[in-house]
Scaffold this active site. Sequence first.
Site, mmCIF file in Angstrom:
data_model
loop_
_atom_site.group_PDB
_atom_site.id
_atom_site.type_symbol
_atom_site.label_atom_id
_atom_site.label_comp_id
_atom_site.label_asym_id
_atom_site.label_seq_id
_atom_site.Cartn_x
_atom_site.Cartn_y
_atom_site.Cartn_z
ATOM 1 N N ARG A 56 15.033 43.639 57.718
ATOM 2 C CA ARG A 56 13.876 43.282 56.888
ATOM 3 C C ARG A 56 14.252 42.972 55.454
ATOM 4 O O ARG A 56 13.551 42.218 54.785
ATOM 5 C CB ARG A 56 12.811 44.385 56.951
ATOM 6 C CG ARG A 56 12.180 44.501 58.324
ATOM 7 C CD ARG A 56 11.139 45.554 58.400
ATOM 8 N NE ARG A 56 11.611 46.797 57.801
ATOM 9 C CZ ARG A 56 10.995 47.943 57.863
ATOM 10 N NH1 ARG A 56 9.859 48.042 58.481
ATOM 11 N NH2 ARG A 56 11.500 49.011 57.300
ATOM 12 N N GLU A 95 18.799 59.981 58.055
ATOM 13 C CA GLU A 95 18.027 61.196 58.292
ATOM 14 C C GLU A 95 18.226 61.704 59.717
ATOM 15 O O GLU A 95 18.319 62.889 59.975
ATOM 16 C CB GLU A 95 16.549 60.891 58.032
ATOM 17 C CG GLU A 95 15.670 62.112 57.981
ATOM 18 C CD GLU A 95 14.258 61.762 57.566
ATOM 19 O OE1 GLU A 95 13.400 62.655 57.682
ATOM 20 O OE2 GLU A 95 14.009 60.623 57.134
#
Length: 170
Positions: free
Chosen positions: A58, A95
């Site tokens: 993106r 994460e």
Amino acid sequence: MDLKPFIRDIPDFPKPGVMFKDITPLLANPTAFAHAIDLLSIRFAGEPIDAVAAAEARGFLFAAPLALKLHKPLVPLRKPGKLPYRTYSLKYDLEYGSAELHMHVDGVEKGARVLMVDDVLATGGTMAAGAKLIEQAGGVVYGCAFLVELAFLGGRAKLTGYEAYSVLTY
């Protein structure tokens, strides 16, 4: 033009408890999309930038038109196996797992000032890794630019030492 109405909230995506900021309504509206690119280009017009870089996928949506408006080369930072030439690489932790970015060895010249671009600043891991990759190649990170910043996730903390600019902040 207020761009916030073009960012849609999607609850519980990609997992329960997450409120995802969906940029596809903005991309679907040429006027809003052009305005977002204009805001980024106005902020960095005339700055001593030698190239614009972005991590897939993106980030490319905003970096490519911005690079064109600024008349600068675009440097793609890609996943392993996606670039056909020799590359620098950097593995980094996310994460939930790890990732890796690659850049052609001739992607930036030594000392080149590079503007890093992405759609969203969340935890900052990908942008920080991209910045390290640019520096590994001998470039200098001029700054980091985003359409959306999720300030409550504290991603700017991973970008200490770099100027960060966001069009929208939540």
